[in-house]
Design an enzyme around this catalytic site. Structure first.
Site, mmCIF file in Angstrom:
data_model
loop_
_atom_site.group_PDB
_atom_site.id
_atom_site.type_symbol
_atom_site.label_atom_id
_atom_site.label_comp_id
_atom_site.label_asym_id
_atom_site.label_seq_id
_atom_site.Cartn_x
_atom_site.Cartn_y
_atom_site.Cartn_z
ATOM 1 N N LYS A 34 0.829 -1.203 0.000
ATOM 2 C CA LYS A 34 0.000 0.000 0.000
ATOM 3 C C LYS A 34 0.867 1.259 0.000
ATOM 4 O O LYS A 34 0.637 2.198 -0.767
ATOM 5 C CB LYS A 34 -0.941 -0.015 1.202
ATOM 6 C CG LYS A 34 -2.053 1.051 1.142
ATOM 7 C CD LYS A 34 -1.605 2.334 1.823
ATOM 8 C CE LYS A 34 -2.667 3.421 1.722
ATOM 9 N NZ LYS A 34 -3.496 3.479 2.903
ATOM 10 N N ASP B 278 -6.700 0.225 0.569
ATOM 11 C CA ASP B 278 -6.807 -0.024 1.999
ATOM 12 C C ASP B 278 -8.261 -0.349 2.296
ATOM 13 O O ASP B 278 -9.077 -0.521 1.385
ATOM 14 C CB ASP B 278 -6.303 1.172 2.817
ATOM 15 C CG ASP B 278 -7.082 2.448 2.520
ATOM 16 O OD1 ASP B 278 -8.097 2.387 1.778
ATOM 17 O OD2 ASP B 278 -6.689 3.517 3.019
#
Length: 254
Positions: free
Chosen positions: A114, A133
């Protein structure tokens, strides 16, 4: 943290005079500092210093990553563009294919998929990259019909397979500017922006009163336009709580 890092380890780049935040008509001079080069952050003592500046667990990641860069790109001579060799290498990631640049970023201490994708999108000009996310997962389910096996009950772990599935789904819909689309929707889903900039009709402005404005703004997802004064109060209240919501989301994602 960014301000503390730059101020502590770099000399001022320039100073500008601004109206005081107190809105009392006075002026204040603010010094702006550039990011320190990796060679400055690579020393072992830096981790302890960064902890004293409030970096917590990030302190070790920053020091170890800076040392990794300096060790692999030995020359600390300043290039013609004013960068050290490690900085020049970091900038060169813009010229690599996205997957190759991601591989390089994932080698850094504390950098996962991420965070690597955030860097690719926001710093390395890879406009097609979608950092995923929990919040983006919710957007995919709410607006684009994404289905997660067994996802209706309990908390869902962000596995590599799920990450790739969300990424593929949204990239197919949004195309080459998927990263930009992600950023717009991520921001728009924050409550503080739910009615920001919405045009107000004259009839709605006349009808809005403190009582009915309060009841409207308390309803989740209600985008009904408010009168100017109430709209300002609405944004002010939401703005004060935005930082707490972002902190909570970050803690959840960690």
């Amino acid at each position: 943290m960014v301000h503390a890092l730059c101020k502590h380890y770099s000399p001022p780049l320039l100073s500008l005079t601004h109206p005081s935040p107190a809105s009392d008509g006075t002026l204040e001079t603010v010094a702006y500092h550039p990011f320190p080069p990796p060679s400055v952050l690579a020393a072992p003592k830096i981790a302890l210093e960064l902890r004293s500046l409030g970096f917590g667990y990030r302190a070790d990641f920053i020091q170890r990553t800076a040392k990794m860069l300096v060790d692999e790109h030995v020359s600390t001579a300043i290039t013609s563009c004013g960068r050290e060799a490690p900085e020049k290498w970091l900038v060169s990631l813009r010229d690599l294919e996205t997957s190759r640049a991601r591989e390089e970023l994932l080698r850094f201490v504390g950098v996962g998929r991420k965070v690597a994708d955030c860097i690719l999108l926001m710093s390395l000009d890879k406009k097609e990259v979608i950092p995923v996310d929990t919040h983006v997962h919710q957007i995919a389910m709410k607006h684009y019909g994404f289905r997660t096996p067994g996802g209706s009950k309990g908390k869902i772990a962000m596995t590599p397979k799920l990450y790739d599935g969300i990424n593929t789904k949204l990239a197919d819909i949004w195309g080459e500017y998927a990263g930009w689309a992600h950023s717009v929707l991520f921001t728009a889903d924050l409550k503080v922006f739910s009615s920001y900039g919405m045009p107000m009709s004259s009839s709605a402005s006349m009808e809005a009163t403190p009582s009915n404005t309060s009841s409207r703004s308390s309803r989740t997802g209600d985008n009904a336009p408010l009168d100017a004064e109430a709209h300002s109060r609405h944004l002010e209240v939401d703005s004060t709580s935005l930082a707490e919501r972002v902190k909570k989301r970050r803690r959840t994602n960690v």
